[in-house]
Motif scaffolding. Sequence first.
Motif, mmCIF file in Angstrom:
data_model
loop_
_atom_site.group_PDB
_atom_site.id
_atom_site.type_symbol
_atom_site.label_atom_id
_atom_site.label_comp_id
_atom_site.label_asym_id
_atom_site.label_seq_id
_atom_site.Cartn_x
_atom_site.Cartn_y
_atom_site.Cartn_z
ATOM 1 N N VAL A 94 -1.556 -10.582 6.497
ATOM 2 C CA VAL A 94 -0.342 -9.831 6.813
ATOM 3 C C VAL A 94 0.657 -10.030 5.681
ATOM 4 O O VAL A 94 0.922 -11.153 5.265
ATOM 5 C CB VAL A 94 0.262 -10.283 8.156
ATOM 6 N N ILE A 95 1.199 -8.909 5.192
ATOM 7 C CA ILE A 95 2.213 -8.945 4.137
ATOM 8 C C ILE A 95 3.527 -8.505 4.769
ATOM 9 O O ILE A 95 3.639 -7.403 5.307
ATOM 10 C CB ILE A 95 1.832 -8.005 2.973
ATOM 11 N N GLN A 96 4.504 -9.394 4.715
ATOM 12 C CA GLN A 96 5.811 -9.146 5.313
ATOM 13 C C GLN A 96 6.585 -8.083 4.532
ATOM 14 O O GLN A 96 6.236 -7.773 3.389
ATOM 15 C CB GLN A 96 6.604 -10.451 5.372
ATOM 16 N N ALA A 149 0.991 -10.185 -1.985
ATOM 17 C CA ALA A 149 -0.137 -11.109 -1.952
ATOM 18 C C ALA A 149 -1.037 -10.768 -3.134
ATOM 19 O O ALA A 149 -1.149 -9.602 -3.513
ATOM 20 C CB ALA A 149 -0.911 -10.975 -0.646
ATOM 21 N N VAL A 150 -1.651 -11.800 -3.706
ATOM 22 C CA VAL A 150 -2.536 -11.612 -4.857
ATOM 23 C C VAL A 150 -3.862 -12.306 -4.554
ATOM 24 O O VAL A 150 -3.874 -13.452 -4.112
ATOM 25 C CB VAL A 150 -1.909 -12.179 -6.147
ATOM 26 N N SER A 151 -4.954 -11.606 -4.810
ATOM 27 C CA SER A 151 -6.279 -12.165 -4.556
ATOM 28 C C SER A 151 -6.596 -13.249 -5.580
ATOM 29 O O SER A 151 -5.986 -13.302 -6.654
ATOM 30 C CB SER A 151 -7.340 -11.070 -4.653
ATOM 31 N N PRO A 152 -7.578 -14.081 -5.286
ATOM 32 C CA PRO A 152 -8.102 -14.976 -6.316
ATOM 33 C C PRO A 152 -8.704 -14.124 -7.443
ATOM 34 O O PRO A 152 -9.038 -12.951 -7.246
ATOM 35 C CB PRO A 152 -9.192 -15.768 -5.604
ATOM 36 N N SER A 153 -8.863 -14.715 -8.596
ATOM 37 C CA SER A 153 -9.444 -14.002 -9.738
ATOM 38 C C SER A 153 -10.906 -13.687 -9.488
ATOM 39 O O SER A 153 -11.619 -14.448 -8.843
ATOM 40 C CB SER A 153 -9.343 -14.856 -11.000
ATOM 41 N N LEU A 154 -11.347 -12.536 -10.012
ATOM 42 C CA LEU A 154 -12.748 -12.168 -9.943
ATOM 43 C C LEU A 154 -13.138 -11.523 -11.264
ATOM 44 O O LEU A 154 -12.302 -10.959 -11.964
ATOM 45 C CB LEU A 154 -13.024 -11.219 -8.776
ATOM 46 N N ALA A 169 -3.510 -7.148 -6.559
ATOM 47 C CA ALA A 169 -2.182 -7.446 -6.020
ATOM 48 C C ALA A 169 -1.780 -6.377 -5.010
ATOM 49 O O ALA A 169 -1.990 -5.180 -5.240
ATOM 50 C CB ALA A 169 -1.169 -7.508 -7.148
ATOM 51 N N PHE A 170 -1.220 -6.818 -3.895
ATOM 52 C CA PHE A 170 -0.739 -5.938 -2.834
ATOM 53 C C PHE A 170 0.750 -6.205 -2.657
ATOM 54 O O PHE A 170 1.158 -7.362 -2.547
ATOM 55 C CB PHE A 170 -1.448 -6.249 -1.515
ATOM 56 N N GLN A 171 1.565 -5.137 -2.622
ATOM 57 C CA GLN A 171 3.002 -5.326 -2.467
ATOM 58 C C GLN A 171 3.561 -4.299 -1.497
ATOM 59 O O GLN A 171 3.383 -3.093 -1.678
ATOM 60 C CB GLN A 171 3.721 -5.219 -3.801
ATOM 61 N N GLY A 208 8.110 -2.187 5.166
ATOM 62 C CA GLY A 208 6.972 -2.210 6.072
ATOM 63 C C GLY A 208 6.266 -3.561 6.087
ATOM 64 O O GLY A 208 6.245 -4.271 5.093
ATOM 65 N N THR A 209 5.680 -3.917 7.238
ATOM 66 C CA THR A 209 4.803 -5.079 7.350
ATOM 67 C C THR A 209 3.381 -4.542 7.428
ATOM 68 O O THR A 209 3.077 -3.700 8.283
ATOM 69 C CB THR A 209 5.119 -5.901 8.609
ATOM 70 N N TRP A 210 2.505 -5.001 6.552
ATOM 71 C CA TRP A 210 1.152 -4.465 6.421
ATOM 72 C C TRP A 210 0.103 -5.528 6.738
ATOM 73 O O TRP A 210 0.305 -6.701 6.451
ATOM 74 C CB TRP A 210 0.927 -3.978 5.000
ATOM 75 N N ALA A 211 -1.015 -5.082 7.281
ATOM 76 C CA ALA A 211 -2.181 -5.948 7.491
ATOM 77 C C ALA A 211 -3.326 -5.378 6.657
ATOM 78 O O ALA A 211 -3.527 -4.162 6.606
ATOM 79 C CB ALA A 211 -2.569 -5.996 8.964
ATOM 80 N N ILE A 212 -4.054 -6.276 5.993
ATOM 81 C CA ILE A 212 -5.182 -5.902 5.127
ATOM 82 C C ILE A 212 -6.390 -6.700 5.589
ATOM 83 O O ILE A 212 -6.279 -7.885 5.916
ATOM 84 C CB ILE A 212 -4.870 -6.267 3.660
#
Length: 114
Positions: free
Chosen positions: A3-5, A10-15, A93-95, A100-104
Amino acid sequence: SLVIQPNGSAVSPSLCVSTEYPSFRFFVREVSGASPFSSLNVSLRWTILGFLPITTPVATLKPGTTWTLTPVLRLAKALPLLSATQVLTVSVAFQSSFGGTWAIDDVYIDPYRR
């Protein structure tokens, strides 16, 4: 799920990404704050020469209150990969923007089908 407030990120680990991974998708929904201006921005973060940070936008998603599979989003196709053997280290990266509050959930990196 993640959940992103409002106005959070939020940023994923590197791949490691090569041309074998052209795209990605995930499920998303807006939990609260649905407005015509709310969006979830998705970008790729990587570096040039190992230290110069670059952000490449790949999508701006609009609100929906039910779980929805995103369109196919560019991954390797959005990066300057010059050969099939080249690899870049990337984070997704998700912003949230405009409150809005988002769920991924279920981020899936699409490989080429063989």
